[in-house]
Scaffold this motif. Structure first.
Motif, short mmCIF file in Angstrom:
data_model
loop_
_atom_site.label_atom_id
_atom_site.label_comp_id
_atom_site.label_asym_id
_atom_site.label_seq_id
_atom_site.Cartn_x
_atom_site.Cartn_y
_atom_site.Cartn_z
N GLU A 71 41.54 38.65 -13.95
CA GLU A 71 41.20 39.85 -13.18
C GLU A 71 39.80 39.71 -12.55
N MET A 72 38.93 39.00 -13.24
CA MET A 72 37.56 38.78 -12.75
C MET A 72 37.47 37.59 -11.79
N GLY A 73 38.55 36.83 -11.69
CA GLY A 73 38.54 35.64 -10.84
C GLY A 73 37.80 34.47 -11.45
N ARG A 74 37.82 34.37 -12.77
CA ARG A 74 37.10 33.29 -13.45
C ARG A 74 38.00 32.57 -14.45
N ASP A 75 37.69 31.33 -14.71
CA ASP A 75 38.36 30.56 -15.75
C ASP A 75 37.64 30.78 -17.08
N VAL A 76 38.22 30.26 -18.15
CA VAL A 76 37.59 30.38 -19.46
C VAL A 76 37.41 28.99 -20.07
N GLU A 77 36.31 28.84 -20.79
CA GLU A 77 36.02 27.60 -21.52
C GLU A 77 35.84 28.00 -22.99
N ILE A 78 36.85 27.76 -23.81
CA ILE A 78 36.86 28.26 -25.18
C ILE A 78 36.27 27.23 -26.14
N ASN A 79 35.35 27.71 -26.98
CA ASN A 79 34.68 26.85 -27.96
C ASN A 79 34.93 27.40 -29.36
N ASN A 80 35.52 26.57 -30.21
CA ASN A 80 35.88 26.98 -31.56
C ASN A 80 34.75 26.64 -32.52
N ILE A 81 34.09 27.67 -33.08
CA ILE A 81 32.95 27.44 -33.99
C ILE A 81 33.10 28.31 -35.23
N ALA A 82 32.23 28.10 -36.20
CA ALA A 82 32.25 28.91 -37.42
C ALA A 82 31.92 30.36 -37.08
N PHE A 83 32.62 31.27 -37.72
CA PHE A 83 32.42 32.70 -37.43
C PHE A 83 30.97 33.12 -37.63
N SER A 84 30.35 32.61 -38.68
CA SER A 84 28.98 33.01 -38.99
C SER A 84 27.98 32.56 -37.93
N GLY A 85 28.36 31.60 -37.08
CA GLY A 85 27.45 31.11 -36.06
C GLY A 85 27.62 31.77 -34.70
N ILE A 86 28.60 32.67 -34.59
CA ILE A 86 28.93 33.23 -33.28
C ILE A 86 27.84 34.16 -32.74
N ILE A 87 27.36 35.08 -33.55
CA ILE A 87 26.30 35.99 -33.07
C ILE A 87 25.03 35.21 -32.73
N PRO A 88 24.56 34.30 -33.58
CA PRO A 88 23.37 33.52 -33.21
C PRO A 88 23.52 32.76 -31.89
N ILE A 89 24.70 32.19 -31.64
CA ILE A 89 24.88 31.41 -30.41
C ILE A 89 24.91 32.32 -29.18
N LEU A 90 25.39 33.56 -29.36
CA LEU A 90 25.32 34.55 -28.26
C LEU A 90 23.87 34.93 -28.00
N GLN A 91 23.12 35.16 -29.05
CA GLN A 91 21.72 35.56 -28.92
C GLN A 91 20.89 34.47 -28.23
N GLN A 92 21.26 33.22 -28.46
CA GLN A 92 20.55 32.11 -27.84
C GLN A 92 20.91 31.95 -26.36
N GLY A 93 22.00 32.61 -25.94
CA GLY A 93 22.43 32.51 -24.55
C GLY A 93 23.27 31.29 -24.26
N ASP A 94 23.74 30.59 -25.32
CA ASP A 94 24.54 29.38 -25.14
C ASP A 94 26.01 29.68 -24.91
N MET A 95 26.43 30.93 -25.13
CA MET A 95 27.79 31.38 -24.84
C MET A 95 27.70 32.73 -24.11
N ASP A 96 28.73 33.02 -23.30
CA ASP A 96 28.73 34.26 -22.52
C ASP A 96 29.38 35.42 -23.26
N ILE A 97 30.41 35.10 -24.03
CA ILE A 97 31.21 36.16 -24.65
C ILE A 97 31.80 35.65 -25.97
N ALA A 98 31.90 36.53 -26.94
CA ALA A 98 32.56 36.20 -28.20
C ALA A 98 33.92 36.88 -28.23
N ALA A 99 34.95 36.10 -28.48
CA ALA A 99 36.31 36.62 -28.65
C ALA A 99 36.80 36.10 -29.98
#
Length: 268
Positions: A71-99
């Motif tokens: 709907e946004m006209g964008r592709d997705v690049e999915i990265n599988n990581i440990a759940f406990s590391g998801i918020i830190p990686i968002l805060q660092q700006g290394d990922m755009d969105i957590a799903a």
């Protein structure tokens, strides 16, 4: 002097326009880039893989994510990581969105922003039929399996239970299957799905009384409010078209309930 002043002003104006134009083109370039998505693909039926060899991520949240990105006209690049590391990686700006089947909580909302919720859930106890556990009170003094960093882990710790933590829900369930722990605390859809698969007829789900509904949502870096708005707008359009409801029906075989309009509303 006046002529020099006018020339200086003109050059400053041209420079300002050039800078603004550069910023605009940069944003357009960013809008064409794939969304960098952090997930933990062990949360059936939201995000998972059929087996270790599979490259395709499946589940309700993965389907919804792809529909939103389209709907946004964008592709997705999915990265599988440990759940406990998801918020830190968002805060660092290394990922755009957590799903990642992430529950909206006040504690997490201090670190990340949440989209409009896409699912309403509750915590439950999963235990073998023959465990002798028939209520939440019956697990007091027993070891409970939980996933690190989840609301289930937090609940168990708050209750003073003896906790054994694992990196993902698959390992939590495996712990029950090998008899390492007599009970686990999980999100209801994970436990319910297990009862339709390997746990059918062998395990049971016990609801935990006096626990309120929890909502699952996409998460974003605190500064990335623009992207969060785009995702919310895309989800609203999918609801208008009926596509959101179709995905919900596909994965849960029930109609989509009324959900809060925003992450902030989910906390009220």
């Amino acid at each position: 002097m006046k002529w020099k002043t006018m020339m200086t002003a003109c050059l400053a104006g041209i420079l300002a326009v050039s800078v603004l134009a550069g910023c605009g083109s940069e944003k357009k370039e960013d809008a064409k880039k794939p969304l960098r998505v952090a997930t933990n693909a062990t949360f059936v039926p939201f995000e998972f893989k059929e087996n270790d060899e599979s490259k395709e991520y499946q589940g309700f949240e993965m389907d919804l994510l792809r529909a939103v990105a389209k709907e946004m006209g964008r592709d997705v690049e999915i990265n599988n990581i440990a759940f406990s590391g998801i918020i830190p990686i968002l805060q660092q700006g290394d990922m755009d969105i957590a799903a990642a089947g992430m529950t909206v909580t006040k504690e997490r909302a201090q670190k990340v922003n949440f989209s409009a919720p896409f699912y309403e859930s509750k915590l439950v106890i999963l235990t073998p039929n023959e465990s002798g556990i028939d209520s939440a009170d019956a697990i007091a003094g027993k070891q409970v399996a939980v996933q690190i960093g989840t609301t289930g882990a937090q609940y168990a710790e708050n209750q003073g239970y003896t906790v054994k933590q694992f990196d993902n829900n698959s390992d939590v369930i495996m712990e029950l299957q090998v008899g390492g722990s007599p009970a686990a605390i999980l999100d209801k859809p994970v436990a319910d799905y297990f009862l339709t698969q390997d746990g059918k007829g062998k395990y049971k789900v016990i609801e935990i009384p006096n626990t309120k509904s929890e909502y699952l949502a996409f998460a974003f870096n605190k500064k990335d409010t623009g992207l969060m708005k785009q995702v919310n707008d895309a989800m609203a359009k999918l609801k208008e078209k009926g596509e959101f409801q179709k995905l919900y029906k596909k994965w849960f075989n029930t109609d989509m309930p009324d959900l809060p309009k925003s992450g902030d509303d989910a906390l009220k």
